[in-house]
Design a protein around this motif. Structure first.
Motif, PDB file in Angstrom:
ATOM      1  N   ASP A  32       0.855  -1.187   0.000  1.00  0.00           N
ATOM      2  CA  ASP A  32       0.000   0.000   0.000  1.00  0.00           C
ATOM      3  C   ASP A  32       0.895   1.242   0.000  1.00  0.00           C
ATOM      4  O   ASP A  32       0.860   2.059   0.906  1.00  0.00           O
ATOM      5  CB  ASP A  32      -0.898  -0.009   1.241  1.00  0.00           C
ATOM      6  CG  ASP A  32      -1.985   1.049   1.178  1.00  0.00           C
ATOM      7  OD1 ASP A  32      -2.188   1.621   0.084  1.00  0.00           O
ATOM      8  OD2 ASP A  32      -2.615   1.306   2.212  1.00  0.00           O
ATOM      9  N   ILE A 106      -0.910  -4.334   1.102  1.00  0.00           N
ATOM     10  CA  ILE A 106      -2.303  -4.288   0.676  1.00  0.00           C
ATOM     11  C   ILE A 106      -3.018  -5.465   1.354  1.00  0.00           C
ATOM     12  O   ILE A 106      -2.517  -6.594   1.339  1.00  0.00           O
ATOM     13  CB  ILE A 106      -2.414  -4.424  -0.859  1.00  0.00           C
ATOM     14  CG1 ILE A 106      -1.853  -3.184  -1.563  1.00  0.00           C
ATOM     15  CG2 ILE A 106      -3.858  -4.689  -1.282  1.00  0.00           C
ATOM     16  CD1 ILE A 106      -2.737  -1.964  -1.535  1.00  0.00           C
ATOM     17  N   ASN A 187      -2.561  -2.817 -11.064  1.00  0.00           N
ATOM     18  CA  ASN A 187      -3.469  -1.832 -10.473  1.00  0.00           C
ATOM     19  C   ASN A 187      -3.413  -0.488 -11.179  1.00  0.00           C
ATOM     20  O   ASN A 187      -4.152   0.420 -10.809  1.00  0.00           O
ATOM     21  CB  ASN A 187      -3.122  -1.607  -8.998  1.00  0.00           C
ATOM     22  CG  ASN A 187      -1.841  -0.826  -8.845  1.00  0.00           C
ATOM     23  OD1 ASN A 187      -0.791  -1.272  -9.311  1.00  0.00           O
ATOM     24  ND2 ASN A 187      -1.892   0.329  -8.196  1.00  0.00           N
ATOM     25  N   THR A 207      -6.910  -0.310  -6.571  1.00  0.00           N
ATOM     26  CA  THR A 207      -6.564   0.109  -5.212  1.00  0.00           C
ATOM     27  C   THR A 207      -6.241   1.598  -5.136  1.00  0.00           C
ATOM     28  O   THR A 207      -5.791   2.082  -4.101  1.00  0.00           O
ATOM     29  CB  THR A 207      -5.366  -0.703  -4.686  1.00  0.00           C
ATOM     30  OG1 THR A 207      -4.240  -0.512  -5.561  1.00  0.00           O
ATOM     31  CG2 THR A 207      -5.699  -2.189  -4.625  1.00  0.00           C
ATOM     32  N   SER A 226     -10.502  -4.685  -5.283  1.00  0.00           N
ATOM     33  CA  SER A 226      -9.507  -4.877  -4.220  1.00  0.00           C
ATOM     34  C   SER A 226      -8.815  -6.217  -4.372  1.00  0.00           C
ATOM     35  O   SER A 226      -9.278  -7.103  -5.103  1.00  0.00           O
ATOM     36  CB  SER A 226     -10.189  -4.825  -2.848  1.00  0.00           C
ATOM     37  OG  SER A 226     -11.103  -5.910  -2.724  1.00  0.00           O
TER      38      SER A 226
END
Length: 244
Positions: A32, A106, A187, A207, A226
């Motif tokens: 993340d 994540i 992503n 994301t 997700s």
């Protein structure tokens, strides 16, 4: 559910999948970290008097740093960045990213990579990143799951995403694979474009702060909200991929 898989096979004139590997982007798929990349890029560009927005760096994700810098320099200053400017700007961006990045994963990324490994598939990392701090953390966060010879980074390619070279290199490092023997997890639109250009079935996990349509328009075969959604849907996808 079967339709995207059939559409892919028909488009590329394959009779079936021969599923052997999953190719993973890193930032925004495993870590993340995109919010910290965006913050670091924006603050760096502010320091160098180059206009930008935090959101646009989500769109550039996957491009090597020098390409991002040159793109903005051309847009805002009407010229290419010099070699010295590129090195100085990227060095500063790296310093800020190292300062801000908290190394958070994540949600469900580890669970999914572990599942892939337990299914006997080969996980391959394909990232546009040249950030040693992230790459060095992979073994700590995903112990035994990503072999070092199964990683493609900014140092391995001449052309970053959206060029297909990173994912073509990923196929090579995954075991001299054909495109129908792998699936890409991405992503970012530039990454999706790269994977699609390499001819690989591409699942996009959104994301970031962009509409799903951006990823669909980039060519993703499936768009999910997700990594958790991917993890939950994977048993059905895996069955289709293994059965052909």
């Amino acid at each position: 559910m079967i339709t995207p898989f059939k559409d892919y096979l028909n488009k590329h004139n394959y009779t079936r999948f021969d599923f052997k590997a999953v190719l993973f982007d890193m930032d925004g798929v495993l870590y993340d970290s995109m919010k910290w990349h965006a913050k670091s890029w924006k603050e760096t560009m502010d320091e160098f008097d180059i206009l930008s927005t935090p959101e646009e760096f989500y769109l550039y994700e996957g491009m090597v740093g020098s390409k991002t810098i040159n793109h903005l320099m051309n847009r805002e200053k009407g010229r290419d960045a010099t070699k010295q400017e590129t090195e100085t700007i990227y060095k500063r961006k790296t310093e800020l990213f190292t300062k801000y990045n908290d190394g958070a994963l994540i949600p469900f990324a580890y669970d999914f990579v572990k599942e892939v490994n337990e299914e006997g598939l080969t996980p391959v990392l394909v990232t546009g990143s040249g950030q040693p701090t992230l790459i060095n953390k992979l073994e700590h966060n995903f112990p035994g799951l990503f072999a070092k010879d199964k990683m493609v980074t900014a140092f391995d390619v001449k052309h970053g995403k959206p060029h297909p070279e990173p994912y073509l290199m990923g196929l090579k490092k995954g075991g001299a694979l054909n495109p129908n023997q792998a699936v890409v997890i991405e992503n970012a639109p530039r990454g999706v474009e790269a994977a699609v250009a390499a001819g690989i079935f591409t699942i996009a996990v959104n994301t970031g702060p962009m509409p799903d349509k951006v990823l669909a328009d980039a060519g993703a075969d499936i768009v999910l909200p997700s990594m958790e959604a991917l993890y939950n849907n994977w048993p059905a996808y895996y069955r289709i991929l293994k059965e052909g």
